[in-house]
Design a protein around this motif. Structure first.
Motif, mmCIF file in Angstrom:
data_model
loop_
_atom_site.group_PDB
_atom_site.id
_atom_site.type_symbol
_atom_site.label_atom_id
_atom_site.label_comp_id
_atom_site.label_asym_id
_atom_site.label_seq_id
_atom_site.Cartn_x
_atom_site.Cartn_y
_atom_site.Cartn_z
ATOM 1 N N PRO A 107 1.176 -1.243 -0.093
ATOM 2 C CA PRO A 107 0.088 0.748 0.033
ATOM 3 C C PRO A 107 0.833 1.197 0.212
ATOM 4 N N LEU A 108 0.806 1.971 -0.756
ATOM 5 C CA LEU A 108 1.205 3.708 -0.353
ATOM 6 C C LEU A 108 1.565 3.622 1.097
ATOM 7 N N PRO A 109 2.372 4.291 1.389
ATOM 8 C CA PRO A 109 2.435 4.509 2.426
ATOM 9 C C PRO A 109 1.633 5.939 3.050
ATOM 10 N N HIS A 110 0.743 5.610 4.583
ATOM 11 C CA HIS A 110 -0.338 6.113 4.419
ATOM 12 C C HIS A 110 -0.584 6.527 6.123
ATOM 13 N N ARG A 111 -1.300 7.582 6.610
ATOM 14 C CA ARG A 111 -1.080 7.652 7.942
ATOM 15 C C ARG A 111 -2.682 7.681 8.216
ATOM 16 N N HIS A 112 -3.764 7.312 8.943
ATOM 17 C CA HIS A 112 -4.896 6.507 9.539
ATOM 18 C C HIS A 112 -4.969 7.759 10.487
ATOM 19 N N VAL A 113 -5.840 9.155 10.101
ATOM 20 C CA VAL A 113 -6.616 10.461 11.299
ATOM 21 C C VAL A 113 -7.162 9.660 11.495
ATOM 22 N N ASN A 114 -8.342 9.094 11.220
ATOM 23 C CA ASN A 114 -9.895 8.671 12.002
ATOM 24 C C ASN A 114 -10.322 7.074 12.514
ATOM 25 N N CYS A 115 -8.626 6.091 12.523
ATOM 26 C CA CYS A 115 -8.751 5.092 12.260
ATOM 27 C C CYS A 115 -7.412 4.053 13.122
ATOM 28 N N SER A 116 -7.677 3.768 13.953
ATOM 29 C CA SER A 116 -6.647 2.549 14.598
ATOM 30 C C SER A 116 -6.036 1.107 13.657
ATOM 31 N N GLU A 117 -5.467 0.777 13.720
ATOM 32 C CA GLU A 117 -5.321 0.007 13.160
ATOM 33 C C GLU A 117 -3.844 -1.566 13.293
ATOM 34 N N ALA A 118 -4.209 -2.753 13.253
ATOM 35 C CA ALA A 118 -3.289 -3.517 14.239
ATOM 36 C C ALA A 118 -3.182 -5.307 13.214
ATOM 37 N N PHE A 119 -2.515 -5.702 13.269
ATOM 38 C CA PHE A 119 -1.775 -6.643 12.121
ATOM 39 C C PHE A 119 -0.834 -8.104 13.056
#
Length: 151
Positions: free
Chosen positions: A53-65
């Motif tokens: 994925p293109l490097p990005h930041r979520h301003v309204n979401c947390s993400e976990a892997f």
């Protein structure tokens, strides 16, 4: 999807960048609180190099892997890390990140978004359904609509 056990590789299926994403839980089931997918990321090949994925930041979401199988290369705030089976990575809101499979075997991981992001992936699936990959500008525009900024 029904309210029962969802087996490996099953769920609401979408694809993009060569990855297959099987959603186990979507916004409609969780009142938008979270979405959960099992993502299978193929290894790179001469015909299909790694498509992160293109490097990005979520301003309204947390993400976990959570890595289930294989090895995933994560880049979190500019630091590259490799995660193997049973490794976990939390990406806090606002943290720059991307990831990919640089190994020789397919990798599988669970990906949690809170709040839910399954609508974004449904549109991403449509964007990547053409004969050739979409232009980065088209993908960035989609990301922007879902609260993601360039990272």
């Amino acid at each position: 999807m029904s309210e029962s056990i969802v087996s490996a590789g099953q769920g609401k299926i979408v694809t993009a960048r060569g990855s297959v994403m099987a959603f186990k839980a979507v916004a409609a089931q969780t009142d938008g609180d979270f979405s959960l997918m099992e993502r299978t990321v193929p290894p790179p090949s001469a015909a299909k190099p790694s498509r992160r994925p293109l490097p990005h930041r979520h301003v309204n979401c947390s993400e976990a892997f959570w890595v289930l199988d294989g090895t995933i290369t994560f880049v979190l705030d500019g630091v590259e890390q490799r995660g193997g089976r049973d490794d976990f990575l939390l990406v806090p809101r606002g943290a720059s990140h991307t990831f990919g499979n640089d190994g020789e075997e397919p990798a599988r991981l669970l990906v949690l978004h809170a709040p839910a992001m399954d609508a974004y992936f449904a549109e991403l699936d449509a964007l990547w359904s053409g004969e050739t990959p979409p232009a980065p500008e088209a993908e960035r525009a989609l990301m922007s609509r879902y609260g993601m900024e360039p990272g």
